[in-house]
Design a protein around this motif. Structure first.
Motif, PDB file in Angstrom:
ATOM      1  N   ASP A 156      23.721  19.435 -12.048  1.00 38.71           N
ATOM      2  CA  ASP A 156      22.755  20.403 -11.524  1.00 38.71           C
ATOM      3  C   ASP A 156      22.761  21.681 -12.355  1.00 38.71           C
ATOM      4  O   ASP A 156      22.000  22.598 -12.108  1.00 38.71           O
ATOM      5  CB  ASP A 156      23.067  20.724 -10.052  1.00 38.71           C
ATOM      6  N   GLY A 157      23.662  21.742 -13.360  1.00 41.48           N
ATOM      7  CA  GLY A 157      23.707  22.906 -14.253  1.00 41.48           C
ATOM      8  C   GLY A 157      24.456  24.085 -13.668  1.00 41.48           C
ATOM      9  O   GLY A 157      24.748  25.054 -14.358  1.00 41.48           O
ATOM     10  N   ASP A 158      24.770  24.006 -12.367  1.00 42.93           N
ATOM     11  CA  ASP A 158      25.481  25.105 -11.723  1.00 42.93           C
ATOM     12  C   ASP A 158      26.938  24.704 -11.505  1.00 42.93           C
ATOM     13  O   ASP A 158      27.849  25.223 -12.152  1.00 42.93           O
ATOM     14  CB  ASP A 158      24.783  25.450 -10.400  1.00 42.93           C
ATOM     15  N   LEU A 159      27.152  23.715 -10.631  1.00 45.25           N
ATOM     16  CA  LEU A 159      28.515  23.250 -10.357  1.00 45.25           C
ATOM     17  C   LEU A 159      28.868  22.015 -11.178  1.00 45.25           C
ATOM     18  O   LEU A 159      30.016  21.818 -11.561  1.00 45.25           O
ATOM     19  CB  LEU A 159      28.659  22.910  -8.867  1.00 45.25           C
ATOM     20  N   PRO A 173      34.909  28.158 -16.359  1.00 43.63           N
ATOM     21  CA  PRO A 173      35.464  27.431 -15.212  1.00 43.63           C
ATOM     22  C   PRO A 173      36.907  27.856 -14.947  1.00 43.63           C
ATOM     23  O   PRO A 173      37.671  28.088 -15.880  1.00 43.63           O
ATOM     24  CB  PRO A 173      35.429  25.964 -15.661  1.00 43.63           C
ATOM     25  N   LYS A 174      37.260  27.982 -13.646  1.00 45.82           N
ATOM     26  CA  LYS A 174      38.663  28.283 -13.301  1.00 45.82           C
ATOM     27  C   LYS A 174      39.380  26.964 -13.027  1.00 45.82           C
ATOM     28  O   LYS A 174      40.457  26.717 -13.520  1.00 45.82           O
ATOM     29  CB  LYS A 174      38.713  29.186 -12.069  1.00 45.82           C
ATOM     30  N   LYS A 175      38.735  26.136 -12.201  1.00 43.21           N
ATOM     31  CA  LYS A 175      39.329  24.842 -11.857  1.00 43.21           C
ATOM     32  C   LYS A 175      38.302  23.778 -12.242  1.00 43.21           C
ATOM     33  O   LYS A 175      37.234  23.659 -11.633  1.00 43.21           O
ATOM     34  CB  LYS A 175      39.649  24.806 -10.366  1.00 43.21           C
ATOM     35  N   LEU A 176      38.633  23.026 -13.272  1.00 46.26           N
ATOM     36  CA  LEU A 176      37.653  22.123 -13.886  1.00 46.26           C
ATOM     37  C   LEU A 176      38.030  20.659 -13.702  1.00 46.26           C
ATOM     38  O   LEU A 176      39.186  20.282 -13.888  1.00 46.26           O
ATOM     39  CB  LEU A 176      37.569  22.449 -15.389  1.00 46.26           C
ATOM     40  N   GLY A 245      29.712  27.593  -4.555  1.00 47.38           N
ATOM     41  CA  GLY A 245      30.723  27.931  -5.556  1.00 47.38           C
ATOM     42  C   GLY A 245      31.865  26.943  -5.656  1.00 47.38           C
ATOM     43  O   GLY A 245      32.834  27.189  -6.357  1.00 47.38           O
ATOM     44  N   LYS A 246      31.770  25.803  -4.924  1.00 44.45           N
ATOM     45  CA  LYS A 246      32.840  24.812  -5.088  1.00 44.45           C
ATOM     46  C   LYS A 246      32.335  23.387  -4.865  1.00 44.45           C
ATOM     47  O   LYS A 246      31.335  23.165  -4.173  1.00 44.45           O
ATOM     48  CB  LYS A 246      34.035  25.138  -4.189  1.00 44.45           C
ATOM     49  N   VAL A 257      41.822   7.249  -1.342  1.00 42.03           N
ATOM     50  CA  VAL A 257      40.923   8.337  -1.729  1.00 42.03           C
ATOM     51  C   VAL A 257      41.522   9.684  -1.340  1.00 42.03           C
ATOM     52  O   VAL A 257      41.932   9.893  -0.194  1.00 42.03           O
ATOM     53  CB  VAL A 257      39.529   8.161  -1.069  1.00 42.03           C
ATOM     54  N   GLU A 258      41.580  10.597  -2.325  1.00 40.93           N
ATOM     55  CA  GLU A 258      42.048  11.959  -2.047  1.00 40.93           C
ATOM     56  C   GLU A 258      40.934  12.941  -2.358  1.00 40.93           C
ATOM     57  O   GLU A 258      40.117  12.700  -3.244  1.00 40.93           O
ATOM     58  CB  GLU A 258      43.272  12.290  -2.919  1.00 40.93           C
ATOM     59  N   LYS A 259      40.926  14.069  -1.641  1.00 39.62           N
ATOM     60  CA  LYS A 259      39.908  15.100  -1.902  1.00 39.62           C
ATOM     61  C   LYS A 259      40.543  16.250  -2.681  1.00 39.62           C
ATOM     62  O   LYS A 259      41.649  16.682  -2.358  1.00 39.62           O
ATOM     63  CB  LYS A 259      39.345  15.631  -0.584  1.00 39.62           C
ATOM     64  N   HIS A 260      39.817  16.690  -3.716  1.00 37.23           N
ATOM     65  CA  HIS A 260      40.290  17.822  -4.523  1.00 37.23           C
ATOM     66  C   HIS A 260      39.127  18.789  -4.721  1.00 37.23           C
ATOM     67  O   HIS A 260      37.992  18.362  -4.933  1.00 37.23           O
ATOM     68  CB  HIS A 260      40.767  17.346  -5.901  1.00 37.23           C
ATOM     69  N   ASP A 261      39.418  20.086  -4.670  1.00 36.58           N
ATOM     70  CA  ASP A 261      38.375  21.099  -4.864  1.00 36.58           C
ATOM     71  C   ASP A 261      38.363  21.617  -6.304  1.00 36.58           C
ATOM     72  O   ASP A 261      39.416  21.835  -6.903  1.00 36.58           O
ATOM     73  CB  ASP A 261      38.603  22.295  -3.923  1.00 36.58           C
ATOM     74  N   PHE A 262      37.146  21.825  -6.815  1.00 33.67           N
ATOM     75  CA  PHE A 262      36.950  22.368  -8.170  1.00 33.67           C
ATOM     76  C   PHE A 262      35.793  23.359  -8.122  1.00 33.67           C
ATOM     77  O   PHE A 262      34.969  23.302  -7.207  1.00 33.67           O
ATOM     78  CB  PHE A 262      36.603  21.245  -9.162  1.00 33.67           C
ATOM     79  N   ASP A 263      35.720  24.251  -9.131  1.00 33.64           N
ATOM     80  CA  ASP A 263      34.523  25.103  -9.186  1.00 33.64           C
ATOM     81  C   ASP A 263      33.523  24.566 -10.213  1.00 33.64           C
ATOM     82  O   ASP A 263      32.364  24.967 -10.240  1.00 33.64           O
ATOM     83  CB  ASP A 263      34.868  26.581  -9.447  1.00 33.64           C
ATOM     84  N   THR A 264      33.975  23.640 -11.078  1.00 30.98           N
ATOM     85  CA  THR A 264      33.105  23.084 -12.118  1.00 30.98           C
ATOM     86  C   THR A 264      33.470  21.625 -12.377  1.00 30.98           C
ATOM     87  O   THR A 264      34.656  21.282 -12.401  1.00 30.98           O
ATOM     88  CB  THR A 264      33.256  23.857 -13.449  1.00 30.98           C
TER      89      THR A 264
END
Length: 464
Positions: A156-159, A173-176, A245-246, A257-264
């Motif tokens: 989407d060009g954003d996230l 990116p902080k968390k990629l 933003g995430k 399956v595990e869930k992980h958060d990223f900003d990019t």
């Protein structure tokens, strides 16, 4: 307006198309090239070249951080991401204007617009000014490829970014999360990780850089992990939940399956050939999984129609496209043309450490039934590598035990993308282990390790 007639029309002006057009013009063929976007194609504008410029900035930054190791001092080390990107775009621009100049110098007609092939020997181009009709006995398809998009993981060009967004990022990116660890994925992971992004790479195969020799992959992975990357192999991104933003990625490993958060998120899961809207199906061109099926001479089976480069299948490398372009131009001009052998094409990946290879991996050589002799030599045993402060790496050579033929060469470490060419030339000249052992390599150079690796395969290594 009457149709303009040519001996050859090339569709696409990337490293396959523009090189084919120049070679054809040199051979006296009246040539036109049609390009819908940029001269130089993806390679010069959005691929090989601008990524190398970015990676060079990251490499210099990494060296500045290590200044103390070299007896130097550098304070308040930092970077300006916009300036890094600006340099990269400038490098790309310089080269694309160079392509325009070369085409003009060789008197190739350039038509900017979107091409279709309504019938054999005819090309219609939709330009800004309307429609142009061109005819030629020979047509070369060099339309390249684009990033594969997986359902639910679309950019989407954003996230969520493709390589294009990653080349001119709006932010750092902080968390990629990088999906895919082929050359494109691992180069971007390397770039952003070096600049300080907390980077995770997810690879569906059982190892990173899956086309490389298993030992080289393992060595590279160890280096990446040491640099702080998280590597998840045999893993798959099932879905991305996009928030403000995430992004929450659902990553499956071993059925869990595990869930992980990223900003990019950067998606680098392969490519699809640009085969649509050209009229290929109506002409009877065979297409297999978005790639045009060709023979050794890049013929499509439709009289006078050829396909080169990414659209004609693996390996998806600029130098393969260029070489095929020259070969087809010579074939059309009635010269003695040599088909391009995929196993004689080197692959280079510009991550840190660099990776380069040519020919068969050890596993592939064994699978093909060869009795092999394998040699290895580590960077730590080489004077120049230690002096450069680059003691991490290895060179591996695979020989046919019966004939002494060099079946494959695989490297990881500083400057190996330049070193590999020695083995490429050797293979082209049908070298044997004896030729390589009798070659005097200059000292002190990294290339001496190439000699030692050969010696090691035959139990004659000196510096290990």
């Amino acid at each position: 307006m009457a149709a303009q007639s040519f001996d050859l029309i090339v569709i696409g002006a990337g490293p396959g198309g523009y090189v084919a057009a120049i070679r054809a013009a040199q051979l006296g063929l009246k040539t036109a090239v049609v390009e819908r976007e940029h001269l130089g194609g993806i390679c010069l504008n959005w691929g090989c070249i601008p990524t190398k410029a970015l990676l060079r900035s990251a490499e210099v930054f990494h060296l500045m951080e290590r200044a103390k190791d070299f007896g130097l001092s550098a304070d308040k080390i930092g970077y300006d991401l916009d300036a890094v990107v600006k340099r990269s775009r400038g490098v790309a621009k310089q080269l694309t204007s160079g392509v325009g100049h070369l085409l003009k110098k060789n008197k190739v007609t350039v038509v900017m617009g979107e091409a279709t092939i309504p019938s054999k020997g005819k090309v219609t181009v939709k330009t800004d000014k309307g429609t142009e009709e061109l005819t030629a006995k020979n047509i070369i398809l060099a339309t390249g490829a684009r990033a594969r998009e997986l359902p639910g993981l679309e950019a989407d060009g954003d996230l969520v970014w493709t390589y294009k967004h990653a080349l001119q990022p709006a932010r750092m990116p902080k968390k990629l999360l990088v999906i895919g660890s082929g050359a494109i994925g691992i180069e971007f992971a390397s770039f952003y990780n070096t600049l300080g992004a907390d980077t995770t790479v997810v690879e569906v195969m059982d190892r990173v850089l899956p086309v490389e020799d298993a030992e080289i992959s393992a060595f590279a992975k160890k280096s990446f992990v040491k640099q702080g990357m998280k590597i998840m192999e045999k893993s798959m991104v099932k879905q991305l939940d996009r928030g403000k933003g995430k992004v929450t990625a659902h990553i499956e490993t071993g059925g869990k399956v595990e869930k992980h958060d990223f900003d990019t998120v950067i998606s680098a899961v392969g490519i699809v050939g640009n085969v649509e809207n050209l009229g290929l199906e109506a002409l009877g061109v065979k297409i297999d999984r978005t790639h045009v099926v060709t023979d050794a001479y890049c013929r499509t089976g439709v009289d006078g129609l050829y396909a080169i480069g990414d659209i004609a299948g693996a390996p998806w490398l600029a130098h393969k496209a260029s070489h095929e372009g020259v070969m087809v131009a010579e074939f059309i001009a009635g010269k003695h043309a040599h088909p391009v052998k995929p196993e004689s094409i080197a692959g280079c990946t510009y991550c840190h450490p660099q990776v380069a290879s040519v020919g068969y991996t050890e596993a592939k050589a064994k699978e093909l039934g060869f009795d092999v002799k394998v040699g290895r030599f580590p960077f730590i045993g080489n004077g120049k590598a230690i002096a450069l402060g680059e003691p991490e790496g290895m060179i591996k050579t695979v020989f046919d035990a019966k004939t002494g033929e060099l079946l494959g060469a695989h490297m990881v470490g500083a400057e190996v993308t330049e070193l590999i060419q020695g083995y490429v030339v050797g293979r082209q000249l049908e070298t044997t282990e004896e030729d390589l052992m009798n070659t005097v390599f200059p000292h002190p150079t990294l290339s001496e390790m190439m000699h030692e690796s050969v010696l090691d395969a035959y139990g004659r290594v000196i510096h290990m």
